[in-house]
Design a protein around this motif. Structure first.
Motif, mmCIF file in Angstrom:
data_model
loop_
_atom_site.group_PDB
_atom_site.id
_atom_site.type_symbol
_atom_site.label_atom_id
_atom_site.label_comp_id
_atom_site.label_asym_id
_atom_site.label_seq_id
_atom_site.Cartn_x
_atom_site.Cartn_y
_atom_site.Cartn_z
ATOM 1 N N TRP A 162 -63.784 -18.682 41.308
ATOM 2 C CA TRP A 162 -63.589 -19.750 40.449
ATOM 3 C C TRP A 162 -64.388 -20.329 39.542
ATOM 4 N N LEU A 163 -65.815 -20.503 39.782
ATOM 5 C CA LEU A 163 -67.029 -20.847 38.902
ATOM 6 C C LEU A 163 -67.036 -19.663 37.848
ATOM 7 N N LEU A 164 -66.809 -18.311 38.069
ATOM 8 C CA LEU A 164 -67.126 -17.505 37.219
ATOM 9 C C LEU A 164 -65.798 -17.520 36.163
ATOM 10 N N THR A 165 -64.735 -17.887 36.752
ATOM 11 C CA THR A 165 -63.586 -18.067 35.799
ATOM 12 C C THR A 165 -63.867 -19.339 34.751
ATOM 13 N N ALA A 166 -64.341 -20.316 35.297
ATOM 14 C CA ALA A 166 -64.780 -21.405 34.387
ATOM 15 C C ALA A 166 -65.885 -21.115 33.348
ATOM 16 N N MET A 167 -66.783 -20.390 33.932
ATOM 17 C CA MET A 167 -67.829 -19.935 32.857
ATOM 18 C C MET A 167 -67.136 -18.901 31.795
ATOM 19 N N SER A 168 -66.280 -18.134 32.087
ATOM 20 C CA SER A 168 -65.566 -16.921 31.147
ATOM 21 C C SER A 168 -65.102 -17.615 30.010
ATOM 22 N N LEU A 169 -64.392 -18.707 30.274
ATOM 23 C CA LEU A 169 -63.583 -19.184 29.355
ATOM 24 C C LEU A 169 -64.282 -19.607 28.039
ATOM 25 N N PRO A 170 -65.164 -20.523 28.214
ATOM 26 C CA PRO A 170 -66.008 -21.075 27.151
ATOM 27 C C PRO A 170 -66.768 -19.705 26.486
ATOM 28 N N ALA A 171 -67.306 -18.786 27.370
ATOM 29 C CA ALA A 171 -67.681 -17.796 26.551
ATOM 30 C C ALA A 171 -67.071 -16.940 25.768
ATOM 31 N N ALA A 172 -65.738 -16.576 26.233
ATOM 32 C CA ALA A 172 -64.559 -16.005 25.429
ATOM 33 C C ALA A 172 -64.573 -16.810 23.998
ATOM 34 N N GLY A 173 -64.493 -18.034 24.311
ATOM 35 C CA GLY A 173 -64.344 -18.985 22.972
ATOM 36 C C GLY A 173 -65.523 -18.444 21.951
ATOM 37 N N VAL A 174 -66.560 -18.653 22.537
ATOM 38 C CA VAL A 174 -67.878 -18.417 21.779
ATOM 39 C C VAL A 174 -67.749 -17.185 20.919
ATOM 40 N N ILE A 175 -67.562 -16.151 21.856
ATOM 41 C CA ILE A 175 -67.416 -14.760 21.350
ATOM 42 C C ILE A 175 -66.434 -14.503 20.145
ATOM 43 N N ALA A 176 -65.165 -15.095 20.409
ATOM 44 C CA ALA A 176 -64.138 -14.997 19.578
ATOM 45 C C ALA A 176 -64.523 -15.706 18.284
ATOM 46 N N TRP A 177 -65.005 -16.718 18.357
ATOM 47 C CA TRP A 177 -65.743 -17.464 17.094
ATOM 48 C C TRP A 177 -66.534 -16.644 16.347
ATOM 49 N N ILE A 178 -67.580 -15.813 17.151
ATOM 50 C CA ILE A 178 -68.555 -15.392 16.265
ATOM 51 C C ILE A 178 -67.994 -13.901 15.709
ATOM 52 N N ILE A 179 -67.209 -13.229 16.251
ATOM 53 C CA ILE A 179 -66.614 -12.028 15.699
ATOM 54 C C ILE A 179 -65.320 -12.663 14.928
ATOM 55 N N GLY A 180 -64.654 -13.721 14.807
ATOM 56 C CA GLY A 180 -63.672 -14.019 14.217
ATOM 57 C C GLY A 180 -64.078 -14.366 12.748
ATOM 58 N N ARG A 181 -65.068 -14.899 12.812
ATOM 59 C CA ARG A 181 -65.412 -15.766 11.302
ATOM 60 C C ARG A 181 -65.701 -14.410 10.306
ATOM 61 N N PRO A 182 -66.294 -13.427 10.486
ATOM 62 C CA PRO A 182 -66.272 -12.182 9.571
ATOM 63 C C PRO A 182 -65.002 -11.481 9.468
ATOM 64 N N ILE A 183 -64.352 -11.154 10.461
ATOM 65 C CA ILE A 183 -63.280 -10.251 10.455
ATOM 66 C C ILE A 183 -61.875 -10.840 10.008
ATOM 67 N N LEU A 184 -61.836 -12.240 10.429
ATOM 68 C CA LEU A 184 -60.554 -12.811 9.828
ATOM 69 C C LEU A 184 -60.520 -13.084 8.297
ATOM 70 N N LYS A 185 -61.687 -12.662 7.617
ATOM 71 C CA LYS A 185 -61.584 -12.682 6.213
ATOM 72 C C LYS A 185 -60.883 -11.518 5.414
ATOM 73 N N LEU A 186 -60.582 -10.401 6.650
ATOM 74 C CA LEU A 186 -59.775 -9.448 6.121
ATOM 75 C C LEU A 186 -58.315 -9.461 6.448
ATOM 76 N N ARG A 187 -57.617 -8.909 5.635
ATOM 77 C CA ARG A 187 -56.155 -8.780 5.608
ATOM 78 C C ARG A 187 -55.343 -7.411 6.092
ATOM 79 N N GLY A 188 -54.238 -7.549 6.687
ATOM 80 C CA GLY A 188 -53.545 -6.510 6.727
ATOM 81 C C GLY A 188 -54.097 -5.360 7.640
ATOM 82 N N TYR A 189 -53.753 -4.110 7.386
ATOM 83 C CA TYR A 189 -54.475 -3.025 8.180
ATOM 84 C C TYR A 189 -56.069 -3.038 8.499
ATOM 85 N N HIS A 190 -56.571 -3.709 7.351
ATOM 86 C CA HIS A 190 -58.104 -3.671 7.416
ATOM 87 C C HIS A 190 -58.593 -4.766 8.758
#
Length: 317
Positions: free
Chosen positions: A85-113
Motif C-alpha cells: 500500500w505504501l509502495l502504491t502511494a509512492m509509485s503514483l507521484p513518481a509516475a507523474g514526475v516521470i511522465a512530466w519529464i518525458i512528456g515535455r519533449p516528446i509531446l512537441k512531436l505530432r502524428g507518427y513521430h
C-alpha cells in the motif's frame, strides 16, 4: 456550449451503473477474476481516453507505466519487505514526475513521430525489465505474496474484486470531475480544434502534458492493482504488446466515452475466453472480429451505437 463528448462522463449515471455492475456481475471464481481484470484494464483505458479522446495524443508506451506500478510494488514488497500500500502511494507521484519529464519533449512531436517516441520509451523500459535479472527477475518475472489480504473477512479474490471495482468507480468520478473543470474544458476545446483553442488563449502544450501525466498516473495505479491481485508480473505484462492492447481497447470502445472504455476493455478480457475452443486460430479470429467492428463501427462501439440510437429517435419524431 457544452461539448457533446462530455455527456458520457455524467457522474450520477455512470457511478450508478458501475455500482450495479460491480454488485451483481460475478458468481463463480472465474467470473470474479474476469470482472476484476475488467475493472483494472478499464481504469487504464479511462486514462487513455483522456489522452487520446480529448488531448488527441497517441501513446504506445503506456505499458511502461503499467509495469512501473506493478514492478514498484513487486520489488519493494518481495525484496525489501515494504508495504504494498505504501509502495502504491509512492509509485503514483513518481509516475507523474516521470511522465512530466518525458512528456515535455516528446509531446512537441505530432502524428507518427509522437507514436515512435513513446514506442521507444516503452521498448527501453521493457528491455530494462528483461535484462536486470538481479532486480526484476528477468524474463521469468517476480511473484508477490498477497494471499493474506482480506477485506471485511472475504476471500482474497473477492477482496480484490471490491478493491479494484472501487478504484474504477473512483477513477470514473475523478475523470468526470476533471472534464467539468476549467482544465477539462480546455481539453475538450483542444479535441474540437487545437488552432481555435490556441486562439482563445489556451496553452495547448500544457493541456496535453496534463492529460499525459494524468493518464500515466491512472495506468500506474492499475498496474499496482494488477500485481497485487494476480500476485505475479513479467516483462511481457509491461511490454509493447500491452501498450498496443491499451490503444486498441480505447479505439474499439470509442474515443471520448467512459462506457466505451469499459466495453473496449471487456472485449479484450472476456472475448478471448470464448475463443479458446478454436485453439491455434484464437488470435486470428479475435483480429478478424476487431477488423469487422472497426469497419462497421468506425467511431468505436459506444459512440457509433449512441449515434445510431439518436438517428433512430430523430427519425421516429
Amino acid at each position: 456550449m457544452r461539448n457533446k463528448l462530455a455527456s458520457p462522463y455524467a457522474p450520477p449515471v455512470i457511478i450508478a451503473a458501475s455500482i450495479v455492475l460491480i454488485s451483481c456481475l460475478p458468481l463463480t471464481n472465474f467470473q470474479v477474476r474476469m470482472a476484476t481484470l475488467l475493472f483494472i484494464f478499464s481504469t487504464v483505458v479511462l486514462g487513455k481516453n483522456l489522452l487520446m479522446g480529448y488531448a488527441g495524443q497517441i501513446s504506445l508506451g503506456h505499458g511502461a507505466f503499467f509495469g512501473l506500478g506493478a514492478y514498484t510494488v513487486a520489488i519493494g514488497a518481495a525484496r525489501y519487505g515494504l508495504s504494498p500500500w505504501l509502495l502504491t502511494a509512492m509509485s503514483l507521484p513518481a509516475a507523474g514526475v516521470i511522465a512530466w519529464i518525458i512528456g515535455r519533449p516528446i509531446l512537441k512531436l505530432r502524428g507518427y513521430h509522437l507514436a515512435m517516441a513513446t514506442l521507444a520509451f516503452g521498448s527501453i523500459f521493457a528491455m530494462v525489465l528483461t535484462n536486470a535479472v538481479h532486480i526484476t527477475g528477468g524474463p521469468d518475472g517476480m511473484a508477490l505474496d498477497m494471499a493474506a489480504v482480506r477485506l471485511f473477512g472475504m476471500t482474497p479474490r473477492w477482496s480484490w474484486y471490491w478493491i479494484c471495482g472501487g478504484v474504477l468507480v473512483l477513477a470514473m468520478y475523478l475523470l468526470a470531475s476533471l472534464l467539468d473543470s476549467p482544465t477539462g474544458r480546455e481539453m475538450r476545446a483542444i479535441h474540437d480544434s487545437e488552432i481555435a483553442a490556441g486562439v482563445l488563449g489556451i496553452d495547448v502544450a500544457q493541456a496535453k502534458l496534463r492529460a499525459f501525466v494524468i493518464s500515466a498516473v491512472f495506468t500506474t495505479l492499475a498496474g499496482c492493482c494488477f500485481v497485487m491481485f494476480d500476485r505475479y508480473i513479467t516483462p511481457q505484462s509491461a511490454g509493447i504488446l500491452r501498450s498496443i492492447e491499451f490503444v486498441t481497447m480505447t479505439v474499439v470502445g470509442g474515443l471520448g466515452s467512459a462506457i466505451g472504455s469499459i466495453i473496449g476493455a471487456a472485449i479484450f478480457v472476456v472475448l478471448p475466453q470464448f475463443l479458446t475452443v478454436f485453439h491455434e486460430y484464437e488470435q486470428a479470429i479475435l483480429g478478424l472480429i476487431l477488423v469487422i467492428i472497426m469497419v462497421l463501427l468506425p467511431k468505436g462501439i459506444a459512440p457509433s451505437l449512441a449515434g445510431w440510437l439518436r438517428s433512430r429517435r430523430a427519425s421516429s419524431c
